[in-house]
Write a protein that holds these residues in place. Sequence first.
Motif, PDB file in Angstrom:
ATOM      1  N   CYS A 132      49.803  -0.334  32.249  1.00 56.45           N
ATOM      2  CA  CYS A 132      51.057  -0.432  31.511  1.00 56.45           C
ATOM      3  C   CYS A 132      51.922  -1.503  32.167  1.00 56.45           C
ATOM      4  O   CYS A 132      52.080  -1.517  33.402  1.00 56.45           O
ATOM      5  N   LYS A 147      47.676  -9.168  26.293  1.00 61.43           N
ATOM      6  CA  LYS A 147      47.673  -9.242  24.836  1.00 61.43           C
ATOM      7  C   LYS A 147      46.625 -10.220  24.333  1.00 61.43           C
ATOM      8  O   LYS A 147      45.953  -9.962  23.322  1.00 61.43           O
ATOM      9  N   ASN A 185      55.874   0.252  24.203  1.00 57.72           N
ATOM     10  CA  ASN A 185      54.421   0.336  24.150  1.00 57.72           C
ATOM     11  C   ASN A 185      53.862  -0.091  25.498  1.00 57.72           C
ATOM     12  O   ASN A 185      54.596  -0.212  26.474  1.00 57.72           O
ATOM     13  N   TRP A 186      52.565  -0.321  25.536  1.00 59.82           N
ATOM     14  CA  TRP A 186      51.936  -0.615  26.820  1.00 59.82           C
ATOM     15  C   TRP A 186      52.204  -2.035  27.286  1.00 59.82           C
ATOM     16  O   TRP A 186      51.973  -2.360  28.447  1.00 59.82           O
ATOM     17  N   ASN A 194      60.073  10.788  17.866  1.00 54.00           N
ATOM     18  CA  ASN A 194      60.375   9.369  17.667  1.00 54.00           C
ATOM     19  C   ASN A 194      60.669   9.038  16.206  1.00 54.00           C
ATOM     20  O   ASN A 194      60.383   7.929  15.748  1.00 54.00           O
TER      21      ASN A 194
END
Length: 244
Positions: free
Chosen positions: A131, A109, A57-58, A44
């Motif tokens: 996820c 989040k 990302n998750w 990456n």
Amino acid sequence: MHANGPSCLVGAFRPLRIFHAPATRPSIIPNASIAARNIQRHQNVRLFSATTTMAGNWLEPSLNRRDKMMKGRPRVPTGGSTKGTTVIWGDYGLRMIDHHRRISAKQLKCAEDTIKQRLRGEKYRLYKRVCCNLGVFISGNEMRMGKGKGSFDHWAARVAVNQIVLELRGLIHEQVVRDAFRLAGNKLPGQWEFVKKGEPPVVGITKLDGITLEELKRPRRKIAAELLQPVPPPASGSETLQTP
């Protein structure tokens, strides 16, 4: 003196060496094949750049938002699977106990930020067991039927019943972690419970505490009629009011 002259000249020129000077200057750049072997390839990371590639990302995967996705249903372990119901990586976990549902990335989040704010300054590591790889598409309010599925709205994750969502490990007291997970559960929809590593797994809504999976899969045994006892009829209201 004449005899020593040639010998002195020979001794003076002896240390000198005659070599062939190249026509071009030597290159200081190594060979391309050698340089390619010496360069360490990182994942990456783009060459000649200090920034990483956008791999997702998750909370936001690297998927195309234009690809329509079906709503689907969370998995139901009909075969007796206990996957995702126990703590694996950490020491404590947060598990949903009421019903399967779809949780948005915004809600996850918010729960993560709540834990980080409560455990500020502590040494710990937070593991994510879900996820957000499901796109939610909404057509809007007061829209007529048809005309397509709608436009992309947000990312979400399917969470099955009794599934671990967050895990934590660190040099923190258990009561502090309980309080952090309690605050995070208040930010998430549904009912949540605090679990520790080593607790029994769950099959569906049945916890394997004192019962094995083989016993749970065994068909129900019929009770003989001789062992059944009749239930006495309930007492009437007039009889209960009488005094001896």
